[in-house]
Design an enzyme around this catalytic site. Structure first.
Site, mmCIF file in Angstrom:
data_model
loop_
_atom_site.group_PDB
_atom_site.id
_atom_site.type_symbol
_atom_site.label_atom_id
_atom_site.label_comp_id
_atom_site.label_asym_id
_atom_site.label_seq_id
_atom_site.Cartn_x
_atom_site.Cartn_y
_atom_site.Cartn_z
ATOM 1 C CD1 TRP A 101 1.433 6.155 -10.004
ATOM 2 C CD2 TRP A 101 1.564 3.560 -9.575
ATOM 3 N NE1 TRP A 101 2.291 5.355 -8.738
ATOM 4 C CE2 TRP A 101 2.708 4.334 -9.548
ATOM 5 C CE3 TRP A 101 1.047 2.407 -9.659
ATOM 6 C CZ2 TRP A 101 3.827 2.828 -8.721
ATOM 7 C CZ3 TRP A 101 1.800 1.753 -9.757
ATOM 8 C CH2 TRP A 101 2.920 2.080 -8.627
ATOM 9 C CG ASP A 171 -3.993 4.937 -6.062
ATOM 10 O OD1 ASP A 171 -3.715 5.399 -5.149
ATOM 11 O OD2 ASP A 171 -3.347 4.384 -7.193
ATOM 12 C CE LYS A 195 4.664 5.562 -3.733
ATOM 13 N NZ LYS A 195 2.959 5.129 -4.801
#
Ligand SMILES: *Cc1c(COP(=O)(O)O)cnc(C)c1O
Length: 359
Positions: A101, A171, A195
């Site tokens: 990511w 993040d 999530k």
């Protein structure tokens, strides 16, 4: 309905009481006669939902008054571009690469200015994180970006680096609200909801007020943090139903005792699985123990020819979505806040049985 446990990395399991409440309120929210999906985003009903959702999030994370909370769309991936648009302001930015990511964040940001990768764990296969002292930070950078929990690779930061005043952009998509954090140490915190918060379609951005003044003139209004902050995230129609469900999740979390209480449960859940993985030769997890994620636990069978049999047997037991990310292979158990400890117990029991049958 049969008992299942859902280990998906996202969209992921939601707390059952939240789904039940949404079901009960589906056709008639609080006597309004309307479903939340049918409400004007500017009406008094939805306004009250949005205000309570924000207030509960502020309570959960103890968000200081000089931070704005934005309810945006486009997911965390959109923020990869929106962040440099809002913050670069002709400067460069430092990025740390600790997994898929954060690597993607670098690629997406490059179009907007000078992006410096100041530390990377890629050569080690993303099994650890670079020590803070090895980050080659630039003191003139507009910000330092990193991913605090790498959902695919399963590495997590528990400490916050000292960047000598350069704002940190984090993040936190896959572990926000899994434990207490000191928001004041960050410039920007962001995360897609699907999530650990709620349904897909909502992206949370928590931004320090003084960082709202440096956006590029080319930033579209919906992605312009200051414009959104000045308009209660309603420059256009926000993802109303996702915000409503996120609000129910926040209420549920507060009822659990907040992030301090859920952290204890998350530690117990992660320990249960890692302790077993460390004891057996049949399965393995090769992340350096100090940086193992509490939320996303990748693991492998030593004999990978058994992968399909493992997934099939797990599925039959109601242990769902354990297949690892296609870029990593193997298995992955995502055990977010909404995963009860019983789910991890059931998984470990199943893994032990599978080991016994196949070794
Ligand atoms: C899932 C995820 C993303 C991507 O989120 P989208 O909402 O699909 O854009 C980015 N970063 C992390 C850490 C993630 O877990």
């Amino acid at each position: 309905m049969k008992q299942i446990f859902n280990f998906s990395a996202g969209p992921a399991v939601l707390p059952k009481p939240v789904l039940e409440r949404a079901q009960a309120e589906m056709l008639d929210w609080h006597g309004s006669g309307m479903s939340v999906m049918e409400m004007s985003h500017r009406g008094k009903e939805f306004t009250s939902i949005l205000e309570k959702t924000e207030a509960d999030l502020r309570k959960l994370l103890a968000i200081p008054a000089n931070y704005k909370v934005l309810f945006l769309q486009g997911g965390a991936i959109a923020e990869n571009a929106i962040i440099p648009m809002n913050l670069l302001n002709g400067k460069s930015a430092d990025y740390v690469v600790t997994g898929s990511w954060s690597k993607r964040s670098v690629e997406d940001a490059k179009a907007y200015g000078q992006i410096n990768v100041v530390a990377s764990a890629e050569t080690g296969g993303f099994t650890t994180v670079p020590a803070f002292t090895d980050w080659k930070l630039n003191k003139d950078a507009a910000y330092v970006h990193y991913c605090t929990n790498e959902t695919i690779n399963g590495v997590e930061f528990l400490e916050v680096p000292d960047t000598h005043g350069v704002p940190i952009v984090a993040d936190m998509s896959s572990h926000i609200l899994s434990r207490p954090i000191d928001v004041s140490k960050y410039g920007v915190i962001y995360g897609g909801a699907q999530k650990n918060i709620g349904p897909a379609g909502l992206c949370l951005v928590i931004v320090r007020e003084d960082l709202l003044e440096q956006a590029s003139a080319l930033t579209p209004a919906v992605f312009h943090w200051k414009t959104q902050a000045d308009n209660q995230s309603m420059i256009n129609t926000p993802p109303t139903y996702s915000i409503y469900i996120a609000g129910l999740v926040f209420e549920w979390l507060l009822a659990q005792g907040g992030v301090e209480a859920i952290e204890q449960i998350n530690i117990a859940k992660a320990n249960l699985l890692y302790n077993y993985l460390d004891k057996t030769e049949f399965y393995s997890n090769d992340i350096e123990p100090a940086y193992r994620s509490r939320m996303n636990i990748p693991f492998r069978l030593r004999d990978e020819s058994l992968n399909d049999a493992f997934l099939k047997a797990a599925d039959a037991r109601g242990l769902l979505q354990l297949k690892g990310h296609r870029s990593v292979g193997g298995m992955r158990a995502s055990i977010y806040n909404a995963m009860p400890i019983e789910g991890v117990q059931a998984l470990v029991e199943f893994m032990q049985e599978f080991e016994k049958i196949h070794s």
